[in-house]
Design a protein around this motif. Structure first.
Motif, short mmCIF file in Angstrom:
data_model
loop_
_atom_site.label_atom_id
_atom_site.label_comp_id
_atom_site.label_asym_id
_atom_site.label_seq_id
_atom_site.Cartn_x
_atom_site.Cartn_y
_atom_site.Cartn_z
N THR A 24 0.84 -1.20 0.00
CA THR A 24 0.00 0.00 0.00
C THR A 24 0.87 1.25 0.00
O THR A 24 2.03 1.22 0.43
CB THR A 24 -0.92 0.00 1.23
N GLU A 25 0.31 2.35 -0.48
CA GLU A 25 1.06 3.60 -0.53
C GLU A 25 1.23 4.22 0.84
O GLU A 25 2.21 4.92 1.09
CB GLU A 25 0.35 4.59 -1.47
N ASN A 26 0.27 4.01 1.73
CA ASN A 26 0.36 4.58 3.06
C ASN A 26 1.42 3.86 3.89
O ASN A 26 1.60 2.65 3.78
CB ASN A 26 -0.99 4.49 3.78
N LYS A 27 2.12 4.62 4.71
CA LYS A 27 3.15 4.06 5.56
C LYS A 27 2.66 3.83 6.99
O LYS A 27 3.28 3.07 7.73
CB LYS A 27 4.37 5.00 5.59
N TRP A 28 1.56 4.48 7.34
CA TRP A 28 1.10 4.35 8.73
C TRP A 28 0.61 2.94 9.02
O TRP A 28 0.74 2.45 10.15
CB TRP A 28 -0.01 5.37 9.01
N ASP A 29 0.02 2.25 8.00
CA ASP A 29 -0.45 0.90 8.25
C ASP A 29 0.71 -0.07 8.44
O ASP A 29 0.58 -1.08 9.15
CB ASP A 29 -1.36 0.43 7.12
N ASP A 30 1.88 0.22 7.81
CA ASP A 30 3.05 -0.62 8.04
C ASP A 30 3.51 -0.55 9.49
O ASP A 30 3.90 -1.56 10.08
CB ASP A 30 4.20 -0.18 7.12
N MET A 31 3.46 0.66 10.07
CA MET A 31 3.87 0.81 11.46
C MET A 31 2.81 0.30 12.42
O MET A 31 3.13 -0.22 13.49
CB MET A 31 4.19 2.28 11.74
N LEU A 32 1.54 0.46 12.03
CA LEU A 32 0.46 0.02 12.92
C LEU A 32 0.42 -1.50 13.01
O LEU A 32 0.26 -2.07 14.10
CB LEU A 32 -0.87 0.57 12.42
N LEU A 33 0.54 -2.16 11.87
CA LEU A 33 0.56 -3.63 11.86
C LEU A 33 2.00 -4.12 11.89
O LEU A 33 2.47 -4.83 10.99
CB LEU A 33 -0.18 -4.15 10.62
N CYS A 34 2.71 -3.74 12.93
CA CYS A 34 4.11 -4.12 13.09
C CYS A 34 4.19 -5.55 13.61
O CYS A 34 3.18 -6.13 14.05
CB CYS A 34 4.81 -3.15 14.03
N PRO A 35 5.38 -6.18 13.59
CA PRO A 35 5.52 -7.56 14.07
C PRO A 35 4.98 -7.82 15.47
O PRO A 35 4.34 -8.85 15.69
CB PRO A 35 7.03 -7.79 13.98
N PRO A 36 5.19 -6.93 16.48
CA PRO A 36 4.61 -7.22 17.79
C PRO A 36 3.09 -7.33 17.78
O PRO A 36 2.51 -8.18 18.47
CB PRO A 36 5.08 -6.03 18.65
N VAL A 37 2.42 -6.48 16.98
CA VAL A 37 0.95 -6.54 16.90
C VAL A 37 0.51 -7.84 16.23
O VAL A 37 -0.42 -8.52 16.70
CB VAL A 37 0.41 -5.32 16.13
N LEU A 38 1.17 -8.21 15.14
CA LEU A 38 0.81 -9.44 14.44
C LEU A 38 1.08 -10.67 15.31
O LEU A 38 0.29 -11.63 15.31
CB LEU A 38 1.59 -9.54 13.13
N ASP A 39 2.16 -10.66 16.07
CA ASP A 39 2.45 -11.79 16.97
C ASP A 39 1.39 -11.91 18.06
O ASP A 39 1.01 -13.02 18.45
CB ASP A 39 3.83 -11.60 17.60
N SER A 40 0.91 -10.76 18.55
CA SER A 40 -0.13 -10.79 19.58
C SER A 40 -1.43 -11.35 19.02
O SER A 40 -2.13 -12.11 19.70
CB SER A 40 -0.36 -9.38 20.14
#
Length: 416
Positions: free
Chosen positions: A64-80
Motif C-alpha cells: 500500500t502507498e500509506n506508511k502508517w499501516d506498516d507501522m500500525l501492523l508491526c511484528p509485535p501486533v501481528l504476533d499478539s
C-alpha cells in the motif's frame, strides 16, 4: 451442547477400545487425549495464523502507498494476534472434552481465560505503542503531546486486565471487584496521583498547543533552558545546551509560567535588542566642516544633502542644525537596511533610553533572519563591532568607566 460433548467423548472412548485399550484405562485417558488433540490443533492454528494469514496480510500492507499501516501492523501486533486467536479457539473447544459440571472443565477454562485476557492486554498495549509511533512520525501530529495519552491508555488496559484476571481466578464478576474498589478509591488516588495529574497536564499542554517535542523552552524555576526531548506521564525531559538533562513535572508547566521559543523560530526573525552607552560630552551640533566630512561616510551624503536642502528652504539653517548623534542614528538605520540578514519587513529602529551616570544608552532594535543560536550571535557581534568601529567617525565616544590601567597612567602623568 451437552449431547455434542457426550458424543465426542464417546467417540474417543470407542476409538481407544478399538485399539485394544482396557475399558478402565480408556475411560481415564479419553478426555485427556481429546484435550491434547485440542492443544495440538491450537498450536497448529497459531503457526497457520503467524506464517500464513498474518504473513500474507503483512505483504499486502507493504504494497500500500500509506506508511502508517506498516507501522500500525508491526511484528509485535501481528504476533499478539497470532497468539490470541488459538487461545480463543481452545477456550471454545474445552467444553467438547468435559461436561459442564466437571471441575476439570472449570479449571481449564479459567486458565484459558487468564491467558486470553493477558494476550488481549498485550495486543492492545502493542497497538497503542504502534499508534504512538505513527503519530510521532506523521507530520500532522508530529510534536504533539500524545505520548502521555497513549501511556494512560496502556496503564488502563493493564489495570482492567489485572481486575479481570483476579475475577477469573476468584470466580467472581469483574463488576463486583470494581464495586469493591470504590471503598479503596482514596488509596488508589494517592497511589496514582502523579499519573493522574500528569495525564491531565499532558492533555492541557496538547490541547492548548503549549508544548511539543522539539520545542526550545525556558523554565527558570527548574533551571531548564533547552530542547524538549520527551513528554511522559510524570516528566518532561529537557536537554539543556550544556547537554545536561532536566526533568520537569508536566503539572509544573501548567501551573507555573514557562517560555516557549517555537513561535519565534516559526516567525520571520529573532529579535535582537542591545544598547551602547554614549558619552554625552561628545554630543554636539554639526559644523559645516563636520557636515562635509560626514558626507564622505558611505550612505550619508544623500541624507545630509536632503537635510541641508530642507533647512535652506525653511530659512532656518541655524536652528535646524543636525547633531552628530542624530546623523549617527540615521547611519545605523541605513546600515541595518543594507544588511540582508536583517528582516526589514519587521520592526527595526534606533532609539535613546533614559540617560544615567553611565551616559546615554543608544539601543539598536531589529529582527535577524538568522534564528539559530550560533549564527544569531555572529550577527549580533558583526553589527556591534561595526558600531564600535564607526562611532569615532561621527566624533562620538563610547562611555567607559576608568580602569586600573587608566588610573595608573593618570598617576604617572601627575608624577611627571
Amino acid at each position: 451442547m451437552v449431547m455434542e460433548d457426550v458424543n465426542l467423548t464417546s467417540w474417543m472412548n470407542e476409538l481407544l477400545l478399538s485399539y485394544g485399550f482396557d475399558s478402565e484405562l480408556a475411560d481415564t485417558t479419553d478426555r485427556y487425549l481429546l484435550l491434547g488433540g485440542m492443544l495440538l490443533l491450537s498450536v497448529a492454528l497459531y503457526f497457520f495464523m503467524k506464517y500464513g494469514v498474518l504473513k500474507l496480510l503483512a505483504k499486502i500492507v507493504e504494497k500500500t502507498e500509506n506508511k502508517w499501516d506498516d507501522m500500525l501492523l508491526c511484528p509485535p501486533v501481528l504476533d499478539s494476534i497470532a497468539m490470541l486467536v488459538p487461545v480463543i479457539a481452545f477456550y471454545f473447544m474445552v467444553p467438547l472434552a468435559f461436561e459442564a459440571d466437571d471441575v476439570r472443565q472449570t479449571l481449564i477454562i479459567r486458565i484459558a481465560l487468564v491467558i486470553m485476557v493477558c494476550s488481549s492486554a498485550l495486543l492492545f498495549n502493542n497497538i497503542f505503542v504502534s499508534m504512538d509511533e505513527v503519530c510521532n512520525k506523521m507530520q500532522r501530529f508530529k510534536g504533539h503531546v500524545l505520548t502521555a495519552i497513549f501511556q494512560v491508555l496502556r496503564v488502563l488496559v493493564f489495570f482492567l486486565a489485572a481486575i479481570m484476571v483476579i475475577a477469573v481466578i476468584m470466580g467472581k464478576s469483574p463488576s463486583t471487584l470494581v464495586a469493591g474498589l470504590g471503598a479503596s478509591a482514596a488509596i488508589l488516588m494517592l497511589v496514582f496521583k502523579d499519573t493522574i495529574v500528569g495525564f491531565v497536564a499532558g492533555v492541557q499542554l496538547s490541547a492548548n498547543k503549549m508544548l511539543r517535542v522539539g520545542d526550545w523552552i525556558t523554565v527558570p524555576k527548574a533551571n531548564a533552558n533547552g530542547v524538549v526531548t520527551a513528554v511522559n506521564l510524570t516528566t518532561v525531559k529537557v536537554r539543556n545546551y550544556d547537554n545536561t538533562i532536566v526533568t520537569v513535572p508536566p503539572y509544573t508547566l501548567v501551573s507555573d509560567s514557562f517560555q516557549n521559543w517555537r513561535f519565534m523560530q516559526e516567525s520571520g526573525g529573532r529579535r535582537l535588542t542591545r544598547s551602547v552607552n554614549i558619552d554625552v560630552n561628545t554630543i554636539r551640533f554639526c559644523t559645516p566642516e563636520m557636515m562635509e566630512r560626514f558626507k564622505k561616510i558611505p550612505m550619508m551624503k544623500a541624507h545630509i544633502d536632503s537635510l541641508m536642502n530642507a533647512a535652506q528652504e525653511a530659512g532656518k539653517t541655524d536652528v535646524n542644525r543636525p547633531t552628530n548623534l542624530g546623523l549617527f542614528r540615521a547611519y545605523l538605520g541605513f546600515y541595518l537596511e543594507s544588511l540582508p540578514v536583517v528582516n526589514t519587513d519587521l520592526l527595526y529602529m534606533i532609539r535613546q533610553l533614559q540617560p544615567s551616570e553611565s551616559g546615554l544608552p543608544l539601543e539598536i532594535y531589529f529582527f535577524s533572519r538568522q534564528k539559530e543560536w550560533k549564527k544569531f550571535e555572529e550577527v549580533s557581534c558583526d553589527v556591534f563591532e561595526h558600531l564600535y568601529a564607526v562611532i569615532h567617525e561621527f566624533d562620538l565616544r563610547v562611555y567607559q568607566k576608568p580602569s586600573g590601567y587608566d588610573m595608573q597612567l593618570l598617576s604617572g602623568v601627575l608624577k611627571n
